[in-house]
Design an enzyme around this catalytic site. Structure first.
Site, PDB file in Angstrom:
ATOM      1  CG  HIS A 109      -2.006  -1.053   1.081  1.00  0.00           C
ATOM      2  ND1 HIS A 109      -1.731  -2.392   1.210  1.00  0.00           N
ATOM      3  CD2 HIS A 109      -3.332  -0.969   0.815  1.00  0.00           C
ATOM      4  CE1 HIS A 109      -2.847  -3.095   1.036  1.00  0.00           C
ATOM      5  NE2 HIS A 109      -3.822  -2.255   0.798  1.00  0.00           N
ATOM      6  CG  ASP A 168      -3.757  -0.570   8.682  1.00  0.00           C
ATOM      7  OD1 ASP A 168      -4.888  -0.803   8.231  1.00  0.00           O
ATOM      8  OD2 ASP A 168      -2.834  -0.105   7.988  1.00  0.00           O
ATOM      9  CG  MET A 169      -7.870  -5.451  11.052  1.00  0.00           C
ATOM     10  SD  MET A 169      -8.188  -6.752  12.266  1.00  0.00           S
ATOM     11  CE  MET A 169      -9.901  -6.410  12.669  1.00  0.00           C
ATOM     12  CD1 TRP A 223     -19.457 -17.163  12.467  1.00  0.00           C
ATOM     13  CD2 TRP A 223     -18.449 -18.870  11.434  1.00  0.00           C
ATOM     14  NE1 TRP A 223     -18.977 -17.989  13.446  1.00  0.00           N
ATOM     15  CE2 TRP A 223     -18.351 -19.067  12.845  1.00  0.00           C
ATOM     16  CE3 TRP A 223     -17.876 -19.832  10.602  1.00  0.00           C
ATOM     17  CZ2 TRP A 223     -17.711 -20.163  13.406  1.00  0.00           C
ATOM     18  CZ3 TRP A 223     -17.254 -20.924  11.157  1.00  0.00           C
ATOM     19  CH2 TRP A 223     -17.168 -21.080  12.545  1.00  0.00           C
TER      20      TRP A 223
END
Length: 336
Positions: A45, A174-175, A226
């Site tokens: 990024h 940060d994920m 999920w």
């Protein structure tokens, strides 16, 4: 891979962005963010995203002169429109505004619509923490993950950031809500490596560690299965609702990922009179985590943002390792 200094990257990128029509100040800021992202070890990024960003500029997806502006306010909550300007510049501006609101009211929220990719969300977490603010930030994306149990990607991997200021070193989570961001998957592809864990589904609906097979269909694996799927859906709803902007569904109807929605929430903890207590409580949690015996000898645990800070220190001292192919591509763009 080759090794390059942050100054060289900053100078080259600033010249490149100016060539593409950005003013001196905006080119400087864009170059700084992409360089800092790489300095923190997040090439996916940082430097790796530059060619795609400029391709979007050429296609008119990113409007180089557009700036985010406030369109509505409700006390310490504001709505802004990014007018499809550069996501990095819009994000810096909206983070600064949320910080201003927090410092005047204790808490401030800016909901932004019609913006572009913000690159590394953690940059804005550090930005807030450096100003003494807690931050909770998130963005929606194009559809790139299947809702749990589905075959087609209908939800985004919606990056989520939480930062907490701390004088010994900020805590910054940060994920993406996919096990690996797609930028990271592409980085493994560039390096010719398999992912360390399954990162998505291949064309035969089997979980895979092969970046090429995952990238063909862009069906990322949600974190927590999920649970990550549900978290993605809720964040998309919040970003869309608060900004009155586009949802992942509407973003997916476009040819390119653009006009996305984001939320910037900042809290100023100094409104409370117990600053020293806050500091000791945070360090208590960190010490308790650090003291846990590791499963493997020689290993240790880290708090969120600790390894990124270590990477920045190492890369500042020794230079940043980047892809030769990416760097040559950037040099070619300057010479064109």
């Amino acid at each position: 891979m080759l090794t390059i200094s942050s100054k060289e990257m900053q100078d080259v990128l600033q010249a490149l962005f100016k060539k593409y029509g950005f003013t001196d100040s905006r080119a400087h800021l864009l170059a700084e963010v992409h360089t800092q992202n790489t300095l923190f070890g997040v090439n996916s990024h940082g430097i790796n995203r530059v060619p795609r960003f400029l391709d979007y500029v050429k296609k008119g997806v990113v409007k180089i002169d557009a700036k985010a502006e406030k369109i509505a306010e409700f006390g310490n909550i504001e709505r802004w429109d990014g007018h499809q300007g550069p996501g990095v510049l819009n994000a810096i501006k909206c983070t600064n505004r949320a910080i201003e609101l927090a410092k005047s009211s204790g808490m401030g929220l800016v909901a932004l619509r019609n913006t572009n990719h913000w690159m590394r969300g953690g940059y804005y977490g550090w930005q807030a923490a450096n100003q003494g603010c807690i931050a909770i930030l998130f963005t929606n994306t194009q559809p790139n993950m299947p809702a749990w149990g589905a075959k087609e990607s209908r939800i985004g991997n919606n990056p989520f950031v939480v930062s907490i200021p701390r004088k010994e070193g900020h805590i910054v989570l940060d994920m993406a809500l996919s096990q690996f961001s797609f930028g990271k998957i592409n980085e493994y592809k560039l390096q010719g490596e398999q992912l360390p864990f399954a990162g998505g589904w291949d064309e035969e609906n089997k979980l895979s560690r092969d970046p090429e097979k995952i990238l063909k269909k862009e069906r990322g694996l949600p974190i927590g299965y999920w649970k990550g799927s549900a978290f993605s859906i809720v964040l998309d709803m919040l970003a869309t609702l608060l900004s009155a902007g586009n949802s992942t569904y509407r973003i997916g109807q476009k040819k390119y990922e653009t006009a996305i929605s984001q939320v910037y929430l900042c809290i100023y903890p100094e409104v409370f009179p117990d600053k020293e207590l806050q500091h000791s409580l945070i360090n208590e949690i960190i010490d308790y985590t650090h003291d846990a015996p590791p499963m493997e000898a020689g290993k240790r645990t880290y708090y969120p943002g600790e390894q990124s800070a270590n990477a920045r220190k190492q890369n500042t001292q020794n230079g940043m390792k980047i892809s030769k192919e990416i760097w040559q591509n950037i040099l070619t763009l300057i010479e064109e």
